[in-house]
Structures are given as C-alpha cells and as structure tokens.
Design a protein around this motif. Structure first.
Motif, PDB file in Angstrom:
ATOM      1  N   SER A 313     105.999 -16.203 136.439  1.00 33.70           N
ATOM      2  CA  SER A 313     105.195 -16.414 137.646  1.00 33.70           C
ATOM      3  C   SER A 313     104.589 -17.803 137.732  1.00 33.70           C
ATOM      4  CB  SER A 313     104.064 -15.379 137.692  1.00 33.70           C
ATOM      5  OG  SER A 313     103.132 -15.624 136.633  1.00 33.70           O
ATOM      6  N   GLY A 314     104.392 -18.459 136.592  1.00 32.43           N
ATOM      7  CA  GLY A 314     103.688 -19.741 136.600  1.00 32.43           C
ATOM      8  C   GLY A 314     102.201 -19.594 136.847  1.00 32.43           C
ATOM      9  N   ALA A 315     101.669 -18.361 136.743  1.00 36.84           N
ATOM     10  CA  ALA A 315     100.253 -18.105 137.015  1.00 36.84           C
ATOM     11  C   ALA A 315      99.364 -18.375 135.803  1.00 36.84           C
ATOM     12  CB  ALA A 315     100.066 -16.675 137.490  1.00 36.84           C
ATOM     13  N   GLY A 316      99.909 -19.001 134.803  1.00 36.89           N
ATOM     14  CA  GLY A 316      99.139 -19.328 133.606  1.00 36.89           C
ATOM     15  C   GLY A 316     100.025 -20.101 132.661  1.00 36.89           C
ATOM     16  N   ALA A 317      99.584 -20.197 131.410  1.00 38.16           N
ATOM     17  CA  ALA A 317     100.340 -20.949 130.411  1.00 38.16           C
ATOM     18  C   ALA A 317     100.278 -20.234 129.078  1.00 38.16           C
ATOM     19  CB  ALA A 317      99.784 -22.360 130.283  1.00 38.16           C
ATOM     20  N   LEU A 318     101.429 -20.179 128.407  1.00 38.27           N
ATOM     21  CA  LEU A 318     101.523 -19.582 127.079  1.00 38.27           C
ATOM     22  C   LEU A 318     101.910 -20.671 126.089  1.00 38.27           C
ATOM     23  CD1 LEU A 318     103.578 -16.386 128.010  1.00 38.27           C
ATOM     24  CD2 LEU A 318     101.089 -16.589 127.810  1.00 38.27           C
ATOM     25  N   ASP A 319     101.201 -20.720 124.974  1.00 37.75           N
ATOM     26  CA  ASP A 319     101.507 -21.743 123.972  1.00 37.75           C
ATOM     27  C   ASP A 319     100.875 -21.305 122.662  1.00 37.75           C
ATOM     28  OD1 ASP A 319     101.691 -24.268 122.464  1.00 37.75           O
ATOM     29  OD2 ASP A 319     102.092 -25.185 124.434  1.00 37.75           O
ATOM     30  N   TRP A 320     101.569 -21.566 121.541  1.00 35.76           N
ATOM     31  CA  TRP A 320     100.966 -21.287 120.240  1.00 35.76           C
ATOM     32  C   TRP A 320      99.810 -22.227 119.965  1.00 35.76           C
ATOM     33  CZ3 TRP A 320     101.456 -16.803 118.348  1.00 35.76           C
ATOM     34  CH2 TRP A 320     102.640 -16.077 118.495  1.00 35.76           C
ATOM     35  N   ASP A 321      99.753 -23.354 120.668  1.00 37.64           N
ATOM     36  CA  ASP A 321      98.576 -24.231 120.661  1.00 37.64           C
ATOM     37  C   ASP A 321      97.716 -23.792 121.834  1.00 37.64           C
ATOM     38  OD1 ASP A 321      96.699 -26.244 121.072  1.00 37.64           O
ATOM     39  OD2 ASP A 321      98.050 -27.826 120.371  1.00 37.64           O
ATOM     40  N   LEU A 322      96.690 -22.998 121.560  1.00 40.29           N
ATOM     41  CA  LEU A 322      95.912 -22.373 122.628  1.00 40.29           C
ATOM     42  C   LEU A 322      95.179 -23.411 123.469  1.00 40.29           C
ATOM     43  CD1 LEU A 322      95.292 -19.610 123.823  1.00 40.29           C
ATOM     44  CD2 LEU A 322      93.328 -19.431 122.272  1.00 40.29           C
ATOM     45  N   ALA A 323      94.722 -24.492 122.842  1.00 34.22           N
ATOM     46  CA  ALA A 323      94.047 -25.550 123.609  1.00 34.22           C
ATOM     47  C   ALA A 323      95.008 -26.176 124.620  1.00 34.22           C
ATOM     48  CB  ALA A 323      93.498 -26.613 122.666  1.00 34.22           C
ATOM     49  N   ARG A 324      96.250 -26.355 124.217  1.00 34.93           N
ATOM     50  CA  ARG A 324      97.240 -26.913 125.138  1.00 34.93           C
ATOM     51  C   ARG A 324      97.526 -25.930 126.267  1.00 34.93           C
ATOM     52  NH1 ARG A 324     101.841 -29.384 121.885  1.00 34.93           N
ATOM     53  NH2 ARG A 324     102.419 -27.207 121.515  1.00 34.93           N
ATOM     54  N   ALA A 325      97.548 -24.639 125.951  1.00 30.10           N
ATOM     55  CA  ALA A 325      97.732 -23.630 127.003  1.00 30.10           C
ATOM     56  C   ALA A 325      96.595 -23.695 128.016  1.00 30.10           C
ATOM     57  CB  ALA A 325      97.817 -22.241 126.380  1.00 30.10           C
ATOM     58  N   VAL A 326      95.366 -23.891 127.529  1.00 30.52           N
ATOM     59  CA  VAL A 326      94.212 -24.003 128.431  1.00 30.52           C
ATOM     60  C   VAL A 326      94.366 -25.207 129.350  1.00 30.52           C
ATOM     61  CG1 VAL A 326      91.728 -24.450 128.537  1.00 30.52           C
ATOM     62  CG2 VAL A 326      92.626 -22.814 126.869  1.00 30.52           C
ATOM     63  N   GLN A 327      94.753 -26.332 128.783  1.00 32.53           N
ATOM     64  CA  GLN A 327      94.906 -27.552 129.579  1.00 32.53           C
ATOM     65  C   GLN A 327      95.966 -27.381 130.661  1.00 32.53           C
ATOM     66  OE1 GLN A 327      95.794 -30.440 126.557  1.00 32.53           O
ATOM     67  NE2 GLN A 327      93.715 -30.407 125.697  1.00 32.53           N
TER      68      GLN A 327
END
Length: 366
Positions: A313-327
């Motif tokens: 959906s692109g409605a968020g971000a998934l990343d094992w680096d959680l700070a990068r997911a937030v950004q």
C-alpha cells in the motif's frame, strides 16, 4: 430447528445464510480465556465480531473466566485463569446447546471446551491469536519447539484454525499445523479518522514530530526498541501494562499517557505524526489499522502482522532499522493511509468467521 441444523451440517454456510426462505439464526458459543475487562487484541476482535454476528441475526454466548472460580495469571495479574473448569464447561455447553463452538484461546477454558467437544464428537473451530511460544520463550526461556508442539496438539482436532494473516498461516503450516483458514480483521472507520483541531491537551504543546505507540506496555511488545531510538520531537506511549513503571524510569523524556479508550484514544492517534509499531510477535496488530484509519503512517519491522497489513500500500515503511522506517514513513500522505484502512471491513472479516465455523450435526426432530 433440529432438522434445519442437520441439513446445514452437509450444506455450505453461504447457502444456509442466503437461502430463499428466512432462515433461523445460528446459536454460537465462543469460549475465551481472554475477555472483558481485559483490553487486548483478542478481546477487541471477539467483541467486534460478536457485534457483527448479532447484527446479522445470530445468537452468541461467551464462556469466559468470570463464569468460574479463577486466579491471577503469573506476570499478568489482570488476566484471570479459570480453576478446574471442565465440569462447569460441560454444564454450560449442555445448557446452551450451541450449533457451533468456537474456541478462541488455548488456556484452561479452551482445553475444557476442547475436551467436551472431543468426548461428544462435536466439530469445533479454534483461532491462533497469540504467538505464545515467543512470549513464553521471552519470559521463561522455554524452547519454542516445545511450545509449538503443545499448540499443534491442541489445535490438531479443530475443523478449522483461524489466523489473521498469510504470514502466520505459512509459519504455522511449516510447523505442521493443518486446516488453517483465513480470518482477517477490520477497523471502525467512524471512530478512527483524521481529526483536525482535536489535539488532546497533554499533546498540544509537545515538540514535533510526535512518534506514537499504542498498546500493551509489556516486554513482548518490544517497546524498548522504539524508546531507545534517537528521534527528533517527542515519543508518546498510550497504554498500560507491567513494564510501564520501569520504562518510565528509564526513558523520562517519553510521555506516558496511560490507557485511553473511545474518542479520547482516537484523538491521540490523530494527533500523531507517525505510528511506531516495534512488536516482533503480534499476529496482526489492530492498532496498525487504527493508526492508518486516523491518517497516520506506520513504521515497523518487516515481520508478520505489519507486513501483511501494510502489504504494497505504501501507507508506511518497514525496515530492520526502525529509525530509518520512521524517517521514511513520516513522509507518507495521510490520505494514502486512510485509503488503505478503508479496504479492511469488520463485516467481511465476520463473513470469513462464519464460513470457518464447524457446525454441529444434531438429530432430526420429528
């Protein structure tokens, strides 16, 4: 009613529910070790499903710990565990005479209901709401393989094991579970929505951006992974639980708002800039949908639950680096989040639940 129930056992549920003539409602017994006043995903899912079932004309009885003598669950004192419920369970189910029995949890009540069904050769359905092997391993260092073996044995006689996401279904199938069926979730789009100028007083003057977590404050939620991040603005935790006091001491700059409900909870969602979901073990994450419905993008690890809800959906971000997911997530437009949440429906999820039920064949009454 008995004759119709006997015919139903061999017919599809869809045919039964959409027959030409008016059909009688189903009598459904739901057995759950988790029930009100607890606040968690299991209770909320069952509560909303029951509401939908009643609106569809069905009769639902919940057999819960409050019906029995109980004691507090170790490490979770607010959760009550029924004491020796086997006879009481049999009396209740004999009295209720349900046409379908759904066992929601694998606790003392779940085991008692399972024993009842097996003794009478009644089919039943179960659900896999909680990744207990991971939770138990986190707290007591019990090997996950042992816990999964016990759960596999518990669920093996079920006609259907309902799971919320494809990832969990695939994981259970790889561990030898069978008869797995989809049972998705929905979100209250009237309650959880963008709310302009409804910022709670506690959050009104905090430095932006607001990074929000909503849920139980407990070790299995992995909240420390969120609170340890070096992020601009303010971190906000909405919820309560056994880890709250220790986390408040360790992270004094975080705002702990406590448990919120209804409109007040919806206002906290809508006031945030990004929703951070650090759990590694949730099977779905209703809070993820609630954030999206509020127009708030989601940052999470790429694990079962959030990766299934977000999809492509692109409605968020998934990343094992959680700070990068937030950004990455914080740049997602609110309308994109809301549009994705609108693809989830409690009525559609309840239709899945009905289709998955194991219906008890009763003798024809002449």
């Amino acid at each position: 009613m008995g004759a119709r129930a006997a015919i139903l056992h061999d017919a599809s549920l869809t045919d039964y529910l959409t027959g030409i003539d008016a059909t009688p409602p189903l009598r459904i017994a739901i057995v759950s070790d988790a029930w009100i006043p607890q606040v968690n995903g299991v209770v909320r899912t069952l509560g909303r499903t029951i509401k939908e079932l009643v609106e569809l004309g069905h009769h639902v009885d919940v057999i819960a710990p409050s019906d029995f003598r109980s004691l507090p669950c170790p490490t979770y004192p607010e959760i009550r565990l029924a004491l020796m419920p086997k006879r009481g369970m049999a009396r209740q189910l004999d009295r209720l005479q349900p046409e379908a029995i759904h066992i929601a949890t694998e606790g003392p009540l779940g085991h008692a209901a399972r024993a009842y069904c097996q003794a009478r050769k009644f089919p039943f359905s179960t659900a896999y709401h909680t990744r207990f092997p991971e939770y138990v391993a986190e707290r007591f260092a019990v090997p996950k393989a042992l816990s999964y073996a016990l759960l596999r044995r518990f669920h093996a006689p079920a006609q259907s094991i309902m799971v919320a996401t494809r990832s969990i279904a695939e994981d259970l199938a790889s561990r030898g579970f069978r008869n797995i069926r989809a049972w998705s979730r929905g979100v209250d789009l009237e309650l959880f929505k963008p709310r302009v100028n409804e910022i709670p007083d506690l959050l009104r003057n905090l430095p932006r951006p607001l990074h929000l977590y909503v849920g139980r404050v407990a070790v299995e939620k992995n909240i420390e992974a969120f609170l340890s991040l070096d992020l601009p603005g303010t971190k906000v935790v909405v919820g309560d639980g056994p880890q709250r006091a220790s986390l408040q001491r360790r992270f004094p700059k975080t705002v702990f708002a406590g448990a919120k409900h209804g409109v007040e909870l919806a206002q906290h969602y809508a006031a945030a800039d990004v929703f951070v979901f650090p759990s590694l073990t949730d099977t779905f994450g209703l809070v993820v949908l609630e954030a999206l419905a509020s127009g708030i993008p989601v940052a999470a690890f790429p694990v079962a639950g959030p990766k299934d809800v977000l999809g492509n959906s692109g409605a968020g971000a998934l990343d094992w680096d959680l700070a990068r997911a937030v950004q990455r997530a914080i740049a997602v437009p609110p309308a994109q989040c809301r549009a994705h949440a609108e693809t989830f429906s409690w009525r559609a999820a309840t239709d899945q639940f009905l289709t998955n039920l194991a219906l008890i064949s009763k003798p024809v009454q002449v």
